[in-house]
Design an enzyme around this catalytic site. Structure first.
Site, PDB file in Angstrom:
ATOM      1  N   GLY A  22       0.828  -1.206   0.000  1.00 13.25           N
ATOM      2  CA  GLY A  22       0.000   0.000   0.000  1.00 13.25           C
ATOM      3  C   GLY A  22       0.862   1.256   0.000  1.00 13.25           C
ATOM      4  O   GLY A  22       0.615   2.212  -0.753  1.00 13.25           O
ATOM      5  N   CYS A 132       5.423 -11.240   8.237  1.00 11.90           N
ATOM      6  CA  CYS A 132       5.937 -10.002   7.625  1.00 11.90           C
ATOM      7  C   CYS A 132       5.322  -8.773   8.310  1.00 11.90           C
ATOM      8  O   CYS A 132       4.976  -8.825   9.506  1.00 11.90           O
ATOM      9  CB  CYS A 132       5.701  -9.987   6.120  1.00 11.90           C
ATOM     10  SG  CYS A 132       6.698  -8.748   5.261  1.00 11.90           S
ATOM     11  N   ALA A 136      -2.361  -3.476   6.355  1.00  4.14           N
ATOM     12  CA  ALA A 136      -3.767  -3.905   6.292  1.00  4.14           C
ATOM     13  C   ALA A 136      -4.046  -4.963   7.365  1.00  4.14           C
ATOM     14  O   ALA A 136      -5.051  -4.890   8.085  1.00  4.14           O
ATOM     15  CB  ALA A 136      -4.083  -4.436   4.897  1.00  4.14           C
ATOM     16  N   ASP A 201       0.482  -8.610  -1.538  1.00  2.00           N
ATOM     17  CA  ASP A 201       1.144  -7.782  -2.553  1.00  2.00           C
ATOM     18  C   ASP A 201       0.344  -7.814  -3.840  1.00  2.00           C
ATOM     19  O   ASP A 201       0.318  -6.850  -4.593  1.00  2.00           O
ATOM     20  CB  ASP A 201       2.578  -8.239  -2.779  1.00  2.00           C
ATOM     21  CG  ASP A 201       3.448  -7.813  -1.619  1.00  2.00           C
ATOM     22  OD1 ASP A 201       3.474  -8.528  -0.604  1.00  2.00           O
ATOM     23  OD2 ASP A 201       4.055  -6.720  -1.704  1.00  2.00           O
ATOM     24  N   LYS A 237      -5.152  -4.053  -4.886  1.00  4.19           N
ATOM     25  CA  LYS A 237      -4.107  -5.090  -4.931  1.00  4.19           C
ATOM     26  C   LYS A 237      -4.536  -6.285  -5.784  1.00  4.19           C
ATOM     27  O   LYS A 237      -3.823  -7.268  -5.895  1.00  4.19           O
ATOM     28  CB  LYS A 237      -3.762  -5.541  -3.518  1.00  4.19           C
ATOM     29  CG  LYS A 237      -3.064  -4.434  -2.740  1.00  4.19           C
ATOM     30  CD  LYS A 237      -2.757  -4.837  -1.354  1.00  4.19           C
ATOM     31  CE  LYS A 237      -2.056  -3.692  -0.630  1.00  4.19           C
ATOM     32  NZ  LYS A 237      -2.070  -3.905   0.823  1.00  4.19           N
TER      33      LYS A 237
HETATM   34  P1  RI2 Z   1       0.533  -3.621   3.263  1.00  3.04           P
HETATM   35  C1  RI2 Z   1       4.855  -6.296   1.912  1.00  3.04           C
HETATM   36  O1  RI2 Z   1       5.814  -6.457   0.920  1.00  3.04           O
HETATM   37  C2  RI2 Z   1       4.547  -7.602   2.620  1.00  3.04           C
HETATM   38  O2  RI2 Z   1       4.612  -8.717   1.756  1.00  3.04           O
HETATM   39  C3  RI2 Z   1       3.142  -7.321   3.083  1.00  3.04           C
HETATM   40  O3  RI2 Z   1       2.439  -8.481   3.430  1.00  3.04           O
HETATM   41  C4  RI2 Z   1       2.571  -6.640   1.844  1.00  3.04           C
HETATM   42  O4  RI2 Z   1       3.636  -5.837   1.349  1.00  3.04           O
HETATM   43  C5  RI2 Z   1       1.349  -5.798   2.070  1.00  3.04           C
HETATM   44  O5  RI2 Z   1       1.636  -4.734   2.928  1.00  3.04           O
HETATM   45  P2  RI2 Z   1       7.295  -5.782   1.056  1.00  3.04           P
HETATM   46  O6  RI2 Z   1       7.176  -4.377   0.511  1.00  3.04           O
HETATM   47  O7  RI2 Z   1       0.169  -2.946   1.970  1.00  3.04           O
HETATM   48  O8  RI2 Z   1       7.763  -5.856   2.466  1.00  3.04           O
HETATM   49  O9  RI2 Z   1      -0.652  -4.337   3.860  1.00  3.04           O
HETATM   50  O10 RI2 Z   1       8.150  -6.640   0.125  1.00  3.04           O
HETATM   51  O11 RI2 Z   1       1.213  -2.694   4.219  1.00  3.04           O
END
Ligand code: RI2
Length: 319
Positions: A22, A132, A136, A201, A237
């Protein structure tokens, strides 16, 4: 031609100083506003050229999070609609700034709404697990905690970049009972967990989830022990390209995130792989919490149809 601030944001996204699907979408959309503010364009065509340049640059930073092109697409759609009215240069600039602001506000509101909706599915005394760091998923957890549901949370470290530490800090700051575990301990503790909840993602039209590497293992283990597995994902997404059979690219990151060169040499220079994401099939997902409501993964196609009509895959986001 591209403003320094835009180049810096693109770098920050690539190097994950700006991260979370996001957040990177909001940052990407912000670069369009910055491009307009710093524009040297003398006419509409020149402005479109500048926007195209910025859009391509940020879209290429990270290939998996579909929120990024979808954010750009949101602004591009408003621009394309406005172009039908033959706007002046100033009018078009205003359209970009307004659309970018709108996307950023709405996406933030979507995360809040997901928290309100999703928290209703968390019961008093539940033990949750998250993998992670997803704003959200955290929105759901924090909302549930605010309703005095007396929850406990297990957070995985999430190797190799340890985003689980960020999750722990946020949840501890909110006074929540949190336990940090290594990724490999998920199966050992899964029988203590009521619900596993993660972010996204990307979500494909068949309801498959693309999320941080290790997510599919969490889902598999949850299924085995009859633990609920929830996904928290804003509708931007969902990947329209997958409606026409395109696959979501899995980002391969620098192997130095896994092991540094010196250590690698010591162990005889094996090959190293560092995929950032994996794919969880829809049959492992109990439900997806979106800002529009809760859906089963099988309804992903319907969400995409509502959002993008039958234009899936046409890469309409390019200005
Ligand atoms: P929000 C992140 O990716 C994680 O995989 C996480 O689950 C996903 O984005 C969604 O994050 P990365 O940028 O949008 O750490 O819910 O590779 O915050």
């Amino acid at each position: 031609m591209i403003p320094d601030e835009v180049i810096q944001i693109a770098r920050d996204i690539k190097d994950m100083r700006i991260r979370g699907a996001g957040e990177i979408a909001r940052a990407a959309v912000k670069t369009l506003g910055i491009t307009v503010l710093n524009s040297k364009a003398n006419n509409v065509q020149e402005l479109l050229e500048e926007l195209r340049y910025t859009a391509r640059m940020v879209i290429n930073t990270r290939p998996t999070a579909v929120s990024l092109p979808n954010g750009i697409r949101y602004v591009a759609k408003k621009v394309n609609d406005e172009l039908k009215r033959n706007p002046t240069l100033e009018e078009l600039k205003e359209t970009v700034e307004k659309a970018a602001e709108e996307f950023m506000v709405n996406s933030q509101k979507a995360v809040e709404r997901i928290g309100e909706i999703g928290s209703k599915r968390i019961k008093k005394g539940d033990v949750l697990l998250t993998h992670c760091n997803s704003s959200a998923a955290l929105s759901v957890i924090l909302n549930a905690a605010n309703q005095n549901k007396d929850i406990k949370v297990f957070a995985t470290e999430t190797r190799p970049k340890f985003q689980g530490h960020i999750t722990c800090k946020i949840l501890r700051d909110a006074g929540i009972d949190v336990t940090l575990i290594i990724d490999d301990a998920v199966r050992l503790y899964m029988n203590k967990i009521d619900t596993a909840i993660v972010g996204a993602d990307a979500i494909s039209s068949n309801g498959a989830l693309v999320n941080k590497i290790g997510t599919s293992t969490v889902a598999l283990v949850a299924k085995e022990s009859r633990t609920l597995f929830f996904v928290a994902a804003e509708t931007y997404k969902f990947s329209s390209e997958t409606m026409i059979g395109e696959l979501i690219e899995i980002e391969e990151r620098d192997t130095e995130e896994v092991i540094d060169r010196e250590e690698l040499e010591k162990i005889g220079n094996p090959k190293v792989l560092n995929p950032a994401f994996d794919v969880t099939p829809p049959q492992y997902i109990d439900l997806i919490i979106t800002e529009r409501g809760i859906i089963p993964p099988q309804a992903a196609f319907t969400i995409l149809q509502e959002e993008f009509g039958w234009l899936g895959g046409e890469k309409e986001y390019l200005f």
